[in-house]
Design an enzyme around this catalytic site. Structure first.
Site, short mmCIF file in Angstrom:
data_model
loop_
_atom_site.label_atom_id
_atom_site.label_comp_id
_atom_site.label_asym_id
_atom_site.label_seq_id
_atom_site.Cartn_x
_atom_site.Cartn_y
_atom_site.Cartn_z
N GLY A 257 0.81 -1.22 0.00
CA GLY A 257 0.00 0.00 0.00
C GLY A 257 0.84 1.27 0.00
O GLY A 257 0.30 2.36 0.19
N GLU B 49 4.88 3.27 8.32
CA GLU B 49 4.65 2.02 9.07
C GLU B 49 5.89 1.63 9.87
O GLU B 49 5.79 1.22 11.03
CB GLU B 49 4.27 0.90 8.11
CG GLU B 49 2.87 1.08 7.52
CD GLU B 49 2.52 0.08 6.43
OE1 GLU B 49 1.34 -0.13 6.21
OE2 GLU B 49 3.43 -0.47 5.80
C1 5RP Z 1 0.70 -1.29 3.32
C2 5RP Z 1 1.12 -2.56 3.93
C3 5RP Z 1 0.04 -3.49 4.37
O1 5RP Z 1 0.10 -3.60 5.76
C4 5RP Z 1 0.24 -4.83 3.74
O2 5RP Z 1 0.26 -4.65 2.33
C5 5RP Z 1 -0.89 -5.80 4.10
O3 5RP Z 1 -2.11 -5.36 3.58
P1 5RP Z 1 -3.44 -6.19 3.71
O4 5RP Z 1 -3.77 -6.29 5.18
O5 5RP Z 1 -4.45 -5.41 2.92
O6 5RP Z 1 -3.22 -7.56 3.10
O7 5RP Z 1 2.28 -2.84 4.12
O8 5RP Z 1 1.80 -0.50 2.92
#
Ligand code: 5RP
Length: 237
Positions: A104, A110
């Site tokens: 994302g 994060e």
């Molecule tokens: C966003 C991320 C998300 O935490 C990761 O992609 C997991 O996403 P999802 O819970 O929709 O599977 O790192 O940058």
């Protein structure tokens, strides 16, 4: 409330809800980004309506918007540089709790939020648990230095591509105003060494390799019947 139409979605919901159940009154919590943490936000919203008092630090505009929509009070790292816990999803988790994140494009915030937290709770469905990390590692880069950074990334054995936006021409622009370079690796033999090598490249802001969150991490693997909860004692190196 999200529509739970398949097993993976139900598993994400179960993991997200279990993590929300670990939040205690008075905590400051990091709110990750993605569809699994969405369920944590949803569940926390109900607990707040029932009297729970918490503040969240969102890791993306998307999470901030969702949290506001669900009535979760927000704060910042400026006001709360130390968090009780951070809850986030992941794209891959290996048996040593090393992870790839950043589908994302929220990986930098994060990582900052996870690093500021006493405890890191990772919420995933079973499909994210892998024997070895491999494939795409997202890397956030300064637009100014993306091309030379890509040349150095290539030297680490990957194929780097600037992530293209959907419903916008040109590159994805992160919440920090940068580009995302998706680095395609085969198997990642030593994730900690690759994380360090990427971090040393001028123009790199952060990578989606998370290899330093071992001792204080709990991984919740969702299942529609019973979630698995794994702590540092379960790490296999
Ligand atoms: C966003 C991320 C998300 O935490 C990761 O992609 C997991 O996403 P999802 O819970 O929709 O599977 O790192 O940058």
């Amino acid at each position: 409330m999200a529509d739970i139409t398949d097993t993976a979605a139900a598993a994400k919901r179960a993991a997200g809800y279990m993590a929300a159940g670990m939040v205690e009154d008075g905590m400051v919590i990091g709110l990750g980004t993605g569809s699994t943490v969405y369920h944590t936000i949803e569940c926390l919203s109900g607990r707040i309506r029932d009297g729970l008092s918490v503040y969240g630090i969102p890791t993306s505009y998307q999470t901030a918007m969702r949290a506001r929509e669900y009535g979760i009070p927000l704060t910042t790292l400026d006001d709360n540089p130390v968090l009780d816990l951070a809850i986030d999803g992941a794209d891959q988790v290996d048996p040593g709790f090393r992870m790839i994140k950043g589908r994302g494009a929220a990986l930098t915030r994060e990582k900052c939020v996870a690093a500021a937290a006493f405890r890191f709770i990772v919420v995933v469905d079973e499909s994210k648990m892998v024997p070895k990390l491999s494939g795409t590692v997202p890397v956030e880069t300064l637009p100014f230095a993306t091309k030379p950074a890509m040349a150095q990334l290539r030297g680490l054995g990957c194929r780097p591509f600037i992530r293209e936006a959907v419903k916008k021409d040109g590159p994805v622009i992160t919440d920090n105003g940068n580009f995302i370079v998706d680095c395609q690796f085969n198997e990642i033999g030593d994730p900690a060494a690759i994380e360090a090598a990427i971090a040393a490249i001028p123009g790199v802001v952060e990578s989606g390799l998370f290899t330093r969150f071992l001792g204080n991490t709990t991984v919740i693997v969702g299942d529609d019947k019973k979630c698995g909860v794994f702590n540092s004692a379960d790490i296999i190196t």
